[in-house]
Design a protein around this motif. Structure first.
Motif, short mmCIF file in Angstrom:
data_model
loop_
_atom_site.label_atom_id
_atom_site.label_comp_id
_atom_site.label_asym_id
_atom_site.label_seq_id
_atom_site.Cartn_x
_atom_site.Cartn_y
_atom_site.Cartn_z
N ARG A 223 0.87 -1.19 0.00
CA ARG A 223 0.00 0.00 0.00
C ARG A 223 0.90 1.23 0.00
O ARG A 223 1.70 1.42 0.91
CB ARG A 223 -0.87 -0.04 1.25
N ILE A 224 0.76 2.07 -1.03
CA ILE A 224 1.58 3.28 -1.14
C ILE A 224 0.65 4.48 -1.16
O ILE A 224 -0.31 4.53 -1.93
CB ILE A 224 2.46 3.25 -2.40
N ARG A 225 0.96 5.46 -0.29
CA ARG A 225 0.19 6.69 -0.21
C ARG A 225 1.16 7.86 -0.42
O ARG A 225 2.29 7.84 0.06
CB ARG A 225 -0.50 6.83 1.16
N ILE A 226 0.68 8.89 -1.12
CA ILE A 226 1.53 10.01 -1.49
C ILE A 226 0.81 11.32 -1.15
O ILE A 226 -0.35 11.51 -1.53
CB ILE A 226 1.85 9.96 -3.01
N ALA A 227 1.52 12.20 -0.46
CA ALA A 227 0.98 13.54 -0.20
C ALA A 227 0.76 14.24 -1.54
O ALA A 227 1.50 14.01 -2.50
CB ALA A 227 1.93 14.33 0.68
N ARG B 98 6.22 18.54 -4.44
CA ARG B 98 7.49 18.00 -3.95
C ARG B 98 7.36 16.53 -3.53
O ARG B 98 8.30 15.77 -3.66
CB ARG B 98 8.06 18.86 -2.83
N ALA B 99 6.19 16.13 -3.06
CA ALA B 99 5.97 14.73 -2.68
C ALA B 99 5.69 13.87 -3.92
O ALA B 99 6.23 12.76 -4.04
CB ALA B 99 4.82 14.62 -1.69
N THR B 100 4.87 14.36 -4.83
CA THR B 100 4.57 13.56 -6.03
C THR B 100 5.81 13.41 -6.90
O THR B 100 6.02 12.34 -7.48
CB THR B 100 3.39 14.16 -6.83
N GLN B 101 6.64 14.45 -6.98
CA GLN B 101 7.89 14.33 -7.74
C GLN B 101 8.85 13.34 -7.08
O GLN B 101 9.55 12.60 -7.77
CB GLN B 101 8.58 15.69 -7.88
N THR B 102 8.88 13.33 -5.76
CA THR B 102 9.73 12.37 -5.05
C THR B 102 9.27 10.95 -5.36
O THR B 102 10.09 10.08 -5.70
CB THR B 102 9.70 12.63 -3.53
N GLU C 258 7.57 9.87 -7.94
CA GLU C 258 7.87 9.56 -9.34
C GLU C 258 9.36 9.28 -9.54
O GLU C 258 9.73 8.31 -10.20
CB GLU C 258 7.44 10.75 -10.21
N ALA C 259 10.21 10.11 -8.93
CA ALA C 259 11.66 9.91 -9.07
C ALA C 259 12.13 8.62 -8.42
O ALA C 259 13.14 8.04 -8.83
CB ALA C 259 12.41 11.11 -8.48
N LEU C 260 11.40 8.15 -7.41
CA LEU C 260 11.73 6.88 -6.75
C LEU C 260 11.08 5.69 -7.45
O LEU C 260 11.24 4.55 -7.02
CB LEU C 260 11.30 6.92 -5.28
N GLY C 261 10.33 5.95 -8.51
CA GLY C 261 9.67 4.88 -9.26
C GLY C 261 8.47 4.30 -8.55
O GLY C 261 8.12 3.14 -8.77
N LEU C 262 7.82 5.11 -7.71
CA LEU C 262 6.67 4.63 -6.94
C LEU C 262 5.39 5.24 -7.46
O LEU C 262 5.34 6.41 -7.84
CB LEU C 262 6.83 5.02 -5.46
N SER C 263 4.35 4.44 -7.49
CA SER C 263 3.03 4.97 -7.80
C SER C 263 2.09 4.50 -6.71
O SER C 263 2.26 3.42 -6.15
CB SER C 263 2.54 4.52 -9.18
N GLY C 264 1.15 5.34 -6.38
CA GLY C 264 0.20 5.01 -5.32
C GLY C 264 -0.91 6.02 -5.32
O GLY C 264 -1.03 6.87 -6.21
#
Length: 194
Positions: free
Chosen positions: A51-55, A59-63, A65-71
């Motif tokens: 389960r991945i949650r993103i603020a 700055r959080a969504t770019q982080t 994306e840059a980490l290769g995470l989607s949630g």
């Protein structure tokens, strides 16, 4: 994030990468990562969870994306609301306002949120995360991680400013039964280079 003990719920809060506001001690607006933040994300170790949650801030969504995470975007993970102080530096504030903000966790910036309100919001998010019963990775903000540490340790809100959460650090909590344990707070990101 694999769970060796199925009775333990694992939560990892990753602080977003570096921004110009962090570098200049400015109250943030919805801003992008700077070159250092992007570079550090590119060097980061992989991480995942069921389960991945993103603020929702840039700055959080770019982080993520840059980490290769989607949630899923999660508004509860939004940064502390600095109200009318957004975009200002600490030097721009009246000394008495700055002192009140740094010493009184119930103090609110004009049109903003107090530390106590933030802690209540994060406590609700943690309750919802426990109810979901899935190991969770959240890309969020230093203020959210600080609040989570205070909750896990049952520490007073006035301790908020005594916790340092650097960019791309990972704060790990475990939940078992009815309580949280602070597993670690540290700097997993980025990996060291030779």
């Amino acid at each position: 994030m694999t769970s060796a003990d199925p009775r333990v719920l694992r939560i990892a809060l990753v602080s977003h990468g570096a921004t110009d506001a962090l570098r200049t001690a400015r109250f943030p607006v919805d801003e992008p990562l700077n070159a250092v933040g992007l570079r550090d994300c590119a060097r980061a170790e992989p991480m995942s969870a069921p389960r991945i949650r993103i603020a929702p801030e840039l700055r959080a969504t770019q982080t993520a994306e840059a980490l290769g995470l989607s949630g899923e975007l999660d508004a509860t993970l939004t940064d502390l609301d600095y109200g009318s102080w957004r975009g200002l530096t600490m030097e721009d504030l009246a000394p008495e306002d700055l002192m009140a903000w740094l010493t009184d966790p119930e103090y609110q910036p004009p049109h903003g949120e107090s530390i106590v309100e933030l802690i209540d919001r994060v406590a609700g998010w943690l309750r919802d995360t426990v109810a979901a019963q899935q190991n969770t990775l959240a890309i969020t903000h230093p203020a959210i991680a600080r609040a989570a540490v205070l909750i896990a340790l049952d520490a007073p809100p006035k301790s908020f400013w005594r916790i340092d959460i650097p960019p791309l650090s990972v704060t790990r909590l475990h939940h078992r039964g009815s309580s949280f344990t602070l597993r670690s707070t540290g700097y997993d990101y980025p990996k060291s280079t030779p």
